[in-house]
Design a protein around this motif. Structure first.
Motif, mmCIF file in Angstrom:
data_model
loop_
_atom_site.group_PDB
_atom_site.id
_atom_site.type_symbol
_atom_site.label_atom_id
_atom_site.label_comp_id
_atom_site.label_asym_id
_atom_site.label_seq_id
_atom_site.Cartn_x
_atom_site.Cartn_y
_atom_site.Cartn_z
ATOM 1 N N HIS A 86 0.830 -1.195 0.000
ATOM 2 C CA HIS A 86 0.000 0.000 0.000
ATOM 3 C C HIS A 86 0.875 1.260 0.000
ATOM 4 C CE1 HIS A 86 -3.942 1.793 0.438
ATOM 5 N NE2 HIS A 86 -3.448 2.633 1.332
ATOM 6 N N GLY A 90 6.024 2.129 2.965
ATOM 7 C CA GLY A 90 7.484 2.114 3.056
ATOM 8 C C GLY A 90 8.202 1.345 1.957
ATOM 9 N N LYS A 91 7.565 1.201 0.788
ATOM 10 C CA LYS A 91 8.202 0.468 -0.308
ATOM 11 C C LYS A 91 9.500 1.150 -0.744
ATOM 12 C CE LYS A 91 4.513 0.886 -2.894
ATOM 13 N NZ LYS A 91 3.594 1.505 -1.928
ATOM 14 N N THR A 92 9.396 2.468 -0.977
ATOM 15 C CA THR A 92 10.576 3.198 -1.443
ATOM 16 C C THR A 92 11.665 3.203 -0.378
ATOM 17 O OG1 THR A 92 9.005 4.584 -2.618
ATOM 18 C CG2 THR A 92 11.270 5.341 -2.572
ATOM 19 N N ASP A 189 9.446 -0.142 14.271
ATOM 20 C CA ASP A 189 10.026 0.757 15.280
ATOM 21 C C ASP A 189 8.955 1.606 15.950
ATOM 22 O OD1 ASP A 189 10.255 3.694 13.652
ATOM 23 O OD2 ASP A 189 10.122 1.908 12.412
ATOM 24 N N LYS A 190 7.809 1.713 15.338
ATOM 25 C CA LYS A 190 6.761 2.598 15.885
ATOM 26 C C LYS A 190 6.103 1.964 17.103
ATOM 27 C CE LYS A 190 5.161 5.563 12.212
ATOM 28 N NZ LYS A 190 3.916 6.048 11.592
#
Ligand code: GDP
Length: 476
Positions: A86, A90-92, A189-190
């Motif tokens: 989606h 965070g794909k990039t 990490d969130k």
């Protein structure tokens, strides 16, 4: 079989108007965009003093899938990986982070070049190729053009956001392609990250990770903090080992276009992902309907290279024109041959455009190794309730002999993504109280996808049932 006057003119490099004139003299009044039959076309070709050149199909049949490399010539090759998921998951960031893990060879000090794909070298010395255009549109578009270049899909799911519409689309595109998937649960990490919930929600879409007793590998990562990347890489390598990816590096090269453009200074350039063989400077080739001679090759570090083996992406200079993503590149023995094959391909492409019937129901059935015939379909509807009702009713009309396969279902207008998915499997696209947007409609026309609209579920089911029965009826 027919061809329009204009297309024939293009192929003969004559003016369309001259052809119309000649046809008029022959007693046929046609306009430029009107199709003419094969016999008339041949008469015209002779009239204009061109030789009719036929290249036999077998002659140029290029065995990309053909296993014509002897077993002893096959060597392990790096896996080719595509990242999907989606938007904003965070794909990039993951592509960048993975690229950052690469062991840079020596002090060559290359500069990162975005050529549409890149290769990393792991600490253990293994190579992995990543396609650099994330998302499933590019993936399915390539597939629709017959280029199944991806060996492994990494599905990125943000642990704070969970499964979203494009996550589900990506799952469906991957499944339709039959490509194995590794789930990267990102943003771990969130503080609000909930990876377990992601695993549970994946179950609903029949993606069962190992912890849940399934076979899909998953890994918790943070692209931002660069955590879990080594584990992800290990899982890619493990999956790759299972796939036993091999190619013969010692033959004339074949590959696919990853991206291509017209560059101001350098002319037409294309990034080629070599599939088998080794591409070398000086090689003569055909790519799509273009031909050329490799003038130079540049790798993803911006360095000039002399050769590129299987699974290596390189930017190639020396093309006659700009090919399309997914187009196949084939090295041939000489320029005459290259022109011949390019002309043949152009002819095939024209034929396809002018004569391909819309994906009628006959085209959509694909026999599996089992005896069950599959009826693939994409369903879009205006509200969740009707989509669910349609999907469950369609599943119910499956029989032992023929089975409905829902490639994707969802709420909302028909989008380009829906069309590319349907096109890749030659499936019809059903809209229930929804229509395609303009871009999707154009794409559907181009891909000759059958778009069907309904507002009564009963009608929809009756029609599908009828087509399925027709397909099973004995021929003759
Ligand atoms: P894409 O649309 O899937 O390519 O997503 P991007 O890579 O552009 O990332 C979207 C946003 O999420 C950006 O603001 C990133 O900085 C952020 N992001 C990506 N990966 C992580 C991560 O692992 N942790 C956190 N906290 N943020 C991330």
């Amino acid at each position: 079989e027919s061809i329009t006057v204009q297309e024939l003119a293009n192929r003969m490099a004559e003016k369309g108007a001259d052809l119309v004139k000649a046809l008029f003299k022959m007693g046929t009044a046609v306009t430029l965009n009107q199709p003419i039959d094969q016999d008339t076309a041949e008469l015209l070709v002779e009239e204009f003093g061109h030789r009719i050149q036929r290249v036999s199909d077998a002659d140029v049949e290029i065995g990309m899938q053909g296993e014509d490399d002897a077993a002893e010539t096959l060597k392990a090759r790096p896996p080719v990986v595509t990242i999907m998921g989606h938007v904003d998951h965070g794909k990039t960031s993951l592509l960048d982070a993975l690229r950052g893990t690469s062991v840079v060879s020596g002090e060559s000090g290359g500069i990162t070049q975005h050529i549409g794909a890149y290769q990393i070298k792991t600490k253990g010395g293994d190579l992995i190729t990543f396609l650099d255009t994330p998302g499933h549109e590019a993936f399915s578009e390539m597939r629709a053009r017959g280029a199944n270049v991806t060996d492994i899909v990494i599905l990125v799911v943000a642990a704070d956001d969970g499964l979203m519409p494009q996550t589900i689309e990506a799952i469906n595109h991957t499944k339709a392609a039959g490509v194995p998937m590794i789930v990267a649960i990102n943003k771990c990490d969130k503080p609000e990250a909930n990876p377990q919930k992601v695993r549970e929600r994946l179950l609903e879409h029949e993606v069962i990770v190992e912890d849940m007793g399934g076979e899909t590998q998953d890994v918790e990562v943070s692209a931002l903090k660069k955590q879990g990347l080594d584990t992800l890489i290990d899982k890619i390598l493990l999956q790759s080992e299972l796939l036993e990816l091999v190619a013969n590096p010692d033959r004339a090269a074949e590959g696919n276009v990853i991206e291509a453009q017209l560059d101001k200074g350098r002319g037409a350039v294309a990034t080629i992902l070599v599939r088998r063989g080794t591409l070398k400077v000086g090689d003569t080739f055909v790519v799509g309907a273009e031909s050329g001679k490799v003038r130079a090759m540049i790798n993803d570090q911006g360095q000039q290279v002399k050769s590129a083996g299987p699974s290596t992406p390189v930017e190639v200079l020396g093309l006659s024109g700009v090919p399309m993503a997914g187009d196949q590149m084939t090295v041939v023995e000489n320029e005459a041959r290259a022109r011949e094959v390019a002309a043949y391909r152009q002819e095939q492409a024209t034929k396809k455009r002018t004569t391909a019937a819309p994906t009628s129901f006959e085209h959509m059935f694909s026999a599996l190794n089992t005896q069950v015939i599959e009826y693939p379909v994409v369903v879009k509807g205006d509200v969740q309730g009707s989509v669910e009702a349609i999907v469950s009713s369609l599943n119910k009309i499956s029989t032992d002999e023929i089975k409905v396969r829902i490639l994707h279902s969802g709420v909302g207008a028909i989008t380009e993504s829906d069309v590319t998915l349907a096109a890749a499997s030659r499936a019809p696209l059903i809209g229930f109280n929804v229509r395609p947007n303009a871009k999707a409609r154009q794409l559907a026309e181009r891909e000759k996808i059958s778009l069907r609209y309904y507002d009564v579920i009963y009608d929809l089911l009756e029609e599908v049932r009828g087509e399925m029965a027709g397909q099973l009826a004995p021929e003759r």
